[in-house]
Design a protein around this motif. Structure first.
Motif, PDB file in Angstrom:
ATOM      1  N   ARG A 230       3.875   2.243 -10.193  1.00 58.82           N
ATOM      2  CA  ARG A 230       2.527   1.977  -9.660  1.00 58.82           C
ATOM      3  C   ARG A 230       1.692   1.232 -10.700  1.00 58.82           C
ATOM      4  O   ARG A 230       1.029   0.244 -10.391  1.00 58.82           O
TER       5      ARG A 230
ATOM      6  N   ALA B 293      -4.852   1.447  -1.752  1.00 58.85           N
ATOM      7  CA  ALA B 293      -3.908   1.245  -0.655  1.00 58.85           C
ATOM      8  C   ALA B 293      -4.640   1.194   0.684  1.00 58.85           C
ATOM      9  O   ALA B 293      -4.382   0.306   1.511  1.00 58.85           O
ATOM     10  N   ALA B 294      -5.562   2.098   0.895  1.00 52.39           N
ATOM     11  CA  ALA B 294      -6.311   2.125   2.160  1.00 52.39           C
ATOM     12  C   ALA B 294      -7.218   0.907   2.300  1.00 52.39           C
ATOM     13  O   ALA B 294      -7.342   0.331   3.383  1.00 52.39           O
TER      14      ALA B 294
ATOM     15  N   ALA C  75       0.839  -1.203   0.000  1.00 57.20           N
ATOM     16  CA  ALA C  75       0.000   0.000   0.000  1.00 57.20           C
ATOM     17  C   ALA C  75       0.876   1.257   0.000  1.00 57.20           C
ATOM     18  O   ALA C  75       0.583   2.227  -0.719  1.00 57.20           O
TER      19      ALA C  75
ATOM     20  N   SER D 155      -8.684   4.093  -7.257  1.00 56.72           N
ATOM     21  CA  SER D 155      -7.501   4.958  -7.348  1.00 56.72           C
ATOM     22  C   SER D 155      -6.412   4.365  -6.451  1.00 56.72           C
ATOM     23  O   SER D 155      -6.725   3.667  -5.476  1.00 56.72           O
ATOM     24  N   PRO D 156      -5.155   4.606  -6.774  1.00 51.34           N
ATOM     25  CA  PRO D 156      -4.072   4.002  -5.976  1.00 51.34           C
ATOM     26  C   PRO D 156      -4.169   4.309  -4.475  1.00 51.34           C
ATOM     27  O   PRO D 156      -3.928   3.431  -3.645  1.00 51.34           O
ATOM     28  N   GLN D 157      -4.557   5.521  -4.110  1.00 49.25           N
ATOM     29  CA  GLN D 157      -4.660   5.868  -2.692  1.00 49.25           C
ATOM     30  C   GLN D 157      -5.802   5.111  -2.021  1.00 49.25           C
ATOM     31  O   GLN D 157      -5.656   4.586  -0.913  1.00 49.25           O
ATOM     32  N   LYS D 158      -6.945   5.028  -2.700  1.00 48.89           N
ATOM     33  CA  LYS D 158      -8.078   4.301  -2.136  1.00 48.89           C
ATOM     34  C   LYS D 158      -7.777   2.796  -2.102  1.00 48.89           C
ATOM     35  O   LYS D 158      -8.129   2.103  -1.151  1.00 48.89           O
TER      36      LYS D 158
ATOM     37  N   ALA E 230       0.998   4.170  -2.890  1.00 46.83           N
ATOM     38  CA  ALA E 230       0.746   5.575  -2.584  1.00 46.83           C
ATOM     39  C   ALA E 230       1.938   6.482  -2.898  1.00 46.83           C
ATOM     40  O   ALA E 230       1.752   7.671  -3.157  1.00 46.83           O
ATOM     41  N   THR E 231       3.157   5.930  -2.899  1.00 44.94           N
ATOM     42  CA  THR E 231       4.333   6.802  -3.017  1.00 44.94           C
ATOM     43  C   THR E 231       5.192   6.571  -4.260  1.00 44.94           C
ATOM     44  O   THR E 231       6.088   7.365  -4.527  1.00 44.94           O
TER      45      THR E 231
END
Length: 154
Positions: free
Chosen positions: A89, A129-130, A78, A124-127, A82-83
């Motif tokens: 990614r 990851a969470a 994750a 989305s990558p952030q979602k 995110a990074t």
């Protein structure tokens, strides 16, 4: 261990119960033990000292460690999602999608896992990851057990 004859057991039932509070009591008839009387507390103590119960506790503890390792691994993934750079990614997600597609084609796992991972991998990558480090409506542990992130932070 105390022993009561069957006649004594009938006539002195109160004493029999009192004696069974500390340890099982044998009830005999014609010189042979016919029954044992034990208090519920005795069985609770026996369960706590039961080696099988200890083995189950150890197995549960080992499983909890395995699940914790899987969670840590997915937290690292994750973090990467995110990074990382967009190219890295995209490659991570594309590789995971290919694994899920292979599951579908070769029928390697339940359709439930396939559908849930496809849904997660479209976020989305952030979602994403969470979501993959959360409980995911009770599916978190199961999805981390059956993960498309093969070899990533293994």
């Amino acid at each position: 261990m105390q022993q009561f004859s069957s006649t004594d057991a009938k006539q002195r039932f109160g004493q029999l119960l009192k004696a069974s509070a500390s340890a099982p009591v044998a009830i005999e008839k014609h010189g042979k033990i016919q029954a044992y009387l034990a208090s519920p507390e005795f069985f609770e103590r026996a369960k706590k000292n039961d080696p099988d119960n200890s083995a189950r506790k150890l197995a549960r503890a080992n499983q909890a460690l395995i699940e914790k390792d899987r969670l840590i691994r997915h937290q690292r993934i994750a973090f990467d999602l995110a990074t990382s750079t967009p190219g890295k990614r995209e490659l991570l997600i594309k590789t995971a999608l290919a694994v899920v597609e292979r599951w579908r084609v070769e029928r390697l796992c339940s359709v439930d896992y396939i559908q849930k991972w496809e849904h997660i991998l479209k976020m989305s990558p952030q979602k994403m990851a969470a979501t993959m480090v959360s409980d995911i409506d009770g599916w978190g542990t199961s999805l981390r057990q059956n993960s498309p992130w093969i070899g990533v932070h293994a």
